[in-house]
Design an enzyme around this catalytic site. Structure first.
Site, short mmCIF file in Angstrom:
data_model
loop_
_atom_site.label_atom_id
_atom_site.label_comp_id
_atom_site.label_asym_id
_atom_site.label_seq_id
_atom_site.Cartn_x
_atom_site.Cartn_y
_atom_site.Cartn_z
N ASP A 1 -6.48 3.73 -2.62
CA ASP A 1 -5.69 2.61 -3.70
C ASP A 1 -4.24 3.39 -4.00
OD1 ASP A 1 -6.79 5.45 -3.42
OD2 ASP A 1 -7.64 5.76 -6.00
N ASP B 1 -7.65 -5.47 5.55
CA ASP B 1 -7.79 -6.40 5.38
C ASP B 1 -6.91 -6.90 4.55
OD1 ASP B 1 -8.75 -9.13 5.48
OD2 ASP B 1 -11.27 -8.93 4.76
N ASP C 1 -3.04 -8.38 3.67
CA ASP C 1 -2.37 -9.29 2.09
C ASP C 1 -1.36 -8.97 1.47
OD1 ASP C 1 -4.10 -11.55 4.39
OD2 ASP C 1 -5.09 -11.94 2.48
N TYR D 1 -17.67 -4.44 8.15
CA TYR D 1 -17.76 -5.98 8.15
C TYR D 1 -19.19 -6.19 9.62
CZ TYR D 1 -13.83 -6.89 5.33
OH TYR D 1 -12.79 -6.43 4.41
N LYS E 1 -10.33 6.87 2.50
CA LYS E 1 -11.10 7.05 1.47
C LYS E 1 -11.25 8.05 1.30
CE LYS E 1 -10.90 6.55 -3.22
NZ LYS E 1 -10.61 6.13 -4.12
#
Ligand code: NAD
Length: 366
Positions: A232, A256, A260, A152, A200
């Site tokens: 994943d 992020d 959620d 980001y 990852k």
């Protein structure tokens, strides 16, 4: 000297800044602040409170979503309690004037790099979860997300001139990984001593470094069991068997998304607190939800996310674990007795307003 009033508390006059913001922000903040003032009084904590403008309401008054006065007060405080910012009225403003800019400004100015998002599901609200009741009953996990680095913020970023192409950079250095890692190991030490680091590493060099640094750091925390999981798989495991997790630590992008997913498991957004901390444990505490313009001013917003955010402030920035536990217990007791705001109402429970929910929690604290 009142009973329980320690020398430490007498010396430390901790400062709390309340930023109610927009929409339902002031409504839920009002209940939470009343409760904090009561906790302050009951336990003679010597906390001092002030309030400032932020978001759309600050823009209306000063032309800035994060006025200099607010920023100064934020820098001088030990904990910031924020309601919510934003609303349709300000959606068309230029990016720099948008209410949400205030949140980014506070995070970067105070270097709030560690975001805590607990996903806790009260046994009474299992039917509001998107998952089967037995998978989520008594769920209590904590996602710690790195908030000021990663893709980001990485440079270079932008659009390639002359063709339809855009790029971002995922970058973390050892120091950034270590500092979020430490926060996560310490949080795990205070809980069930299980930490899962999500990355990852099968594809990204950044994740290989992340895994190396976290693994090296784990030697300093032998009491915490560390595991690693690919993002994943973590997304799958969160919806398959979320109770396997205690604390998850991950980078900005993965955090992020995963936080959620975890939020959905708990059913109502009106119940979820969050905290963003810097290396001195100074923090900004806020409900996960936004300003909910659709219900603002109706007196029906659930204040529990704000109240539990303030409980997190007691725990993480003010070192008042016992007082935080008491407040969490009071919220639980009120739910035990069937009090519900509209968003969490179910058959056989009592509907209450924002103010009535606050008053019910206050009556338990007294
Ligand atoms: P929202 O979280 O405000 O609302 C989503 C839905 O949840 C709405 O139906 C709302 O009524 C309900 N809801 C939210 N909080 C509730 C509560 N405490 N009690 C009962 N019901 C509740 O998200 P949105 O509608 O996408 O965004 C509205 C505004 O808030 C936008 O301007 C957005 O940018 C802003 N926002 C701010 C923050 C923040 O301040 N941290 C976070 C998210 C969104």
């Amino acid at each position: 000297m009142p009973l329980g009033f320690s020398m430490k508390e007498m010396k430390d006059n901790k400062r709390i800044l309340v930023l109610p913001g927009d929409g339902i922000g002031p409504e839920v903040c009002k209940e939470a602040t009343t409760i904090l003032e009561l906790v302050n009084e009951i336990h003679s904590l010597n906390l001092s409170f002030s309030e400032a403008l932020v978001g759309g309401s600050a823009y209306e008054a000063t032309g800035e979503p994060l006025p200099q006065d607010t920023l100064k007060a934020a820098r001088e405080s030990d904990a910031i309690l924020l309601g919510a910012v934003g609303g349709p009225k300000w959606d068309e403003l230029d990016y720099q004037y948008r209410p949400e800019r205030a949140l980014l400004g506070l995070r970067s100015e105070l270097d709030l790099f560690a975001n805590f998002r607990p996903a806790i599901l009260s046994k009474y609200l299992t039917s509001s979860s998107s998952l089967k009741a037995n998978n989520v009953e008594n769920l209590d996990l904590l996602i710690i997300r790195e908030l000021t680095g990663g893709i980001y913020f990485g440079e270079p970023r932008g659009r390639t001139e002359g063709k339809k192409e855009a790029f971002n950079t995922m970058i973390y250095n050892q120091d950034e990984i270590e500092r979020i890692g430490r926060v996560a190991f310490e949080a795990a030490q205070k809980r069930n001593k299980n930490l899962c680091s999500v990355d990852k590493a099968n594809v990204l060099e950044v994740s290989v470094l992340w895994r190396e640094v976290i693994t090296e750091l784990s030697k300093e925390y032998p009491d915490v069991i560390l595991s690693h999981m690919l993002v994943d798989n973590a997304a799958m495991q969160l919806v398959r068997e979320p109770k396997q997790f205690d604390v998850i630590v991950t980078g900005n992008l993965f955090g992020d998304i995963l936080s959620d997913i975890a939020a959905m498991m708990t059913g109502s957004i009106g119940m979820l607190p969050s905290a963003s901390l810097n290396s001195e444990n100074k923090g900004m505490y806020e409900p996960v939800h936004g300003s909910a313009p659709d219900i603002a001013g109706k007196g029906i917003a659930n204040p529990i996310a704000a109240i539990l955010s303030f409980a997190m402030a007691l725990k993480y920035s003010l070192n008042l674990d016992k007082e935080a536990d008491n407040l969490e217990k009071a919220v639980q007791e009120v739910l035990d007795e069937g009090f519900r705001t509209k968003d969490i109402l179910s058959k056989g429970t009592k509907e209450v307003s924002t103010i009535e929910m606050g008053a019910a929690i206050i009556s338990k604290l007294k």
